[in-house]
Design a protein around this motif. Structure first.
Motif, PDB file in Angstrom:
ATOM      1  N   ARG A 200       0.968  -1.230   0.038  1.00 13.83           N
ATOM      2  CA  ARG A 200       0.002  -0.014   0.016  1.00 13.83           C
ATOM      3  C   ARG A 200       0.830   1.190   0.011  1.00 13.83           C
ATOM      4  O   ARG A 200       0.647   2.088  -0.703  1.00 13.83           O
ATOM      5  N   ASP A 201       2.038   1.349   0.760  1.00 15.85           N
ATOM      6  CA  ASP A 201       2.748   2.307   0.950  1.00 15.85           C
ATOM      7  C   ASP A 201       3.589   2.589  -0.426  1.00 15.85           C
ATOM      8  O   ASP A 201       3.764   3.875  -0.926  1.00 15.85           O
ATOM      9  N   LEU A 202       3.923   1.452  -1.106  1.00 15.41           N
ATOM     10  CA  LEU A 202       4.691   1.815  -2.466  1.00 15.41           C
ATOM     11  C   LEU A 202       3.647   2.316  -3.328  1.00 15.41           C
ATOM     12  O   LEU A 202       4.164   3.025  -4.129  1.00 15.41           O
ATOM     13  N   ARG A 203       2.500   1.681  -3.424  1.00 12.50           N
ATOM     14  CA  ARG A 203       1.440   2.192  -4.210  1.00 12.50           C
ATOM     15  C   ARG A 203       1.268   3.700  -4.336  1.00 12.50           C
ATOM     16  O   ARG A 203       1.195   4.449  -5.263  1.00 12.50           O
ATOM     17  N   GLN A 204       1.281   4.090  -3.031  1.00 10.35           N
ATOM     18  CA  GLN A 204       0.982   5.519  -2.691  1.00 10.35           C
ATOM     19  C   GLN A 204       2.149   6.268  -3.280  1.00 10.35           C
ATOM     20  O   GLN A 204       2.112   7.567  -3.854  1.00 10.35           O
ATOM     21  N   MET A 205       3.417   5.916  -3.005  1.00  8.70           N
ATOM     22  CA  MET A 205       4.665   6.760  -3.227  1.00  8.70           C
ATOM     23  C   MET A 205       4.489   6.669  -5.051  1.00  8.70           C
ATOM     24  O   MET A 205       5.011   7.756  -5.529  1.00  8.70           O
ATOM     25  N   VAL A 206       4.338   5.473  -5.856  1.00 12.58           N
ATOM     26  CA  VAL A 206       4.446   5.547  -7.002  1.00 12.58           C
ATOM     27  C   VAL A 206       3.095   6.533  -7.913  1.00 12.58           C
ATOM     28  O   VAL A 206       3.485   7.232  -8.658  1.00 12.58           O
ATOM     29  N   ALA A 207       2.021   6.536  -7.061  1.00 10.40           N
ATOM     30  CA  ALA A 207       1.140   7.244  -7.346  1.00 10.40           C
ATOM     31  C   ALA A 207       1.355   8.866  -7.578  1.00 10.40           C
ATOM     32  O   ALA A 207       0.910   9.727  -8.354  1.00 10.40           O
ATOM     33  N   GLN A 208       2.118   9.162  -6.473  1.00 16.13           N
ATOM     34  CA  GLN A 208       2.607  10.586  -5.989  1.00 16.13           C
ATOM     35  C   GLN A 208       3.775  11.003  -6.859  1.00 16.13           C
ATOM     36  O   GLN A 208       3.958  12.389  -6.733  1.00 16.13           O
ATOM     37  N   ALA A 209       4.484  10.142  -7.686  1.00 17.45           N
ATOM     38  CA  ALA A 209       5.565  10.365  -8.404  1.00 17.45           C
ATOM     39  C   ALA A 209       5.452  11.521  -9.681  1.00 17.45           C
ATOM     40  O   ALA A 209       6.252  11.894  -9.906  1.00 17.45           O
ATOM     41  N   GLY A 210       3.983  11.485 -10.255  1.00 16.40           N
ATOM     42  CA  GLY A 210       3.759  12.483 -11.057  1.00 16.40           C
ATOM     43  C   GLY A 210       4.579  12.079 -12.453  1.00 16.40           C
ATOM     44  O   GLY A 210       4.888  13.257 -12.977  1.00 16.40           O
TER      45      GLY A 210
END
Length: 342
Positions: A214-224
């Motif tokens: 979940r944390d990694l998905r959030q990080m990838v989604a925020q990478a722009g």
């Protein structure tokens, strides 16, 4: 019969894929900084193998200690061999800061593949080099590439968030994570997570694995990332049981297709070549500049700075006083070499 130190003979045998010659060539490039003869051999081997390099797919595996890099590497070896392709492994182990020695334990962990003629495994000590690799790693990768291996897996030391050098040497970088190795804040930190082309959440059968995903998905989604840019997939694995390895290899394959289709592969390899040439030039310049530690004016300059003087002015004065011996040619090695007496 040509001697073991004859670069032309070694190059010839490496290009034929002879395993003993490959092992010898890796040893020679690793020792390339030790004296003028070592630098000469390194240069000759590099020049001889360079035209045959550039065919292998280079995959880097990195992550914190204990995440299961060696186990994942061994599982990927089995998966690649299952497709009938040859594979080489370059595993970098940490060196002791006191003795310089290293356990080189990855060959112990991968004994199941040791007798497979389609597999070549080599451990290499980091010898104090930062970034998770050894200074000789780029030279060793060229040897393995030119020897005809389809895939080269590079396993880094595993030092932490600053271990990003592998991204400059690999076509695809796999970053391994595991539950219990930090909270969600770790996924937001700059560093090793930013270099991932593929994420592997290993030990996914343990409690907390879903939170890591979940944390990694959030990080990838925020990478722009923009349209057409690669978005790192997240794969769950249990490498010790071989679970998820096929999917991980498939994601690595997809990234390779993206690199070729987008032109990114050529860009990355050009950047890699540029960095290697720049490193050789800078190392040679450092090696050929007269050692400032032995300069008569250094103590005086240090005293002035300690008393409140400007360090830049002191350095300028020291440079004006010194006689600097610049190289007439470049010899590669971790710090260059000394073909001319100072």
């Amino acid at each position: 019969m040509r001697g073991a130190q004859d670069p032309a003979g070694i190059v010839e045998r490496v290009l034929r894929g002879e395993r003993r010659a490959v092992a010898r060539a890796v040893s020679l490039v690793e020792e390339g900084a030790r004296g003028d003869e070592g630098a000469r051999v390194l240069r000759a081997i590099t020049a001889g193998l360079a035209p045959a390099a550039g065919r292998a797919r280079i995959v880097g595996l990195t992550g914190p200690p204990g995440v299961g890099k060696s186990t994942t590497t061994a599982a990927l070896v089995a998966a690649v061999r299952g497709r009938g392709e040859s594979v080489a492994v370059l595993a970098v182990d940490p060196s002791s800061p006191f003795t310089g020695g290293a356990l080189l334990g990855d060959r112990v962990r991968m004994q199941e593949h040791a007798t497979d003629p389609g597999v070549f495994i080599r451990s290499m000590a980091s010898r104090g080099h930062l970034g998770g690799l050894s200074w000789a790693a780029p030279h060793a990768l060229r040897v393995l590439d030119a020897a005809g291996f389809d895939t080269v897996l590079v396993e880094t030391v595993g030092v932490g968030q600053a271990e990003v050098e592998i991204a400059a040497h690999a076509d695809t970088t796999v970053v391994l994570c595991a539950p219990g190795m930090g909270d969600g804040i770790q996924a937001a930190k700059a560093g090793v997570l930013e270099i991932a082309d593929v994420f592997a959440v290993n030990k996914a059968d343990r409690e907390g694995a879903q939170a890591v995903v979940r944390d990694l998905r959030q990080m990838v989604a925020q990478a722009g990332r923009g349209p057409g840019e690669w978005r790192p997939p997240i794969v769950r694995t249990v490498a010790s049981a071989g679970e998820g390895t096929a999917e991980l290899l498939e994601r690595i394959d997809r990234h390779a297709e993206h690199l070729r289709g987008s032109g990114e592969l050529e860009r990355r390899r050009r950047a890699r070549a540029r960095g290697e040439v720049e490193a050789i030039v800078l190392a040679a310049l450092r090696e050929h500049v007269v050692d400032v530690h032995g300069h008569a004016g250094l103590d005086r300059a240090a005293a002035e700075v300690a008393a409140g003087g400007d360090p830049y002015s002191a350095a300028d004065a020291l440079l004006r006083m010194g006689t600097w011996a610049m190289p007439s040619s470049v010899n590669s090695g971790p710090h260059g070499s000394k073909p001319n007496e100072r």
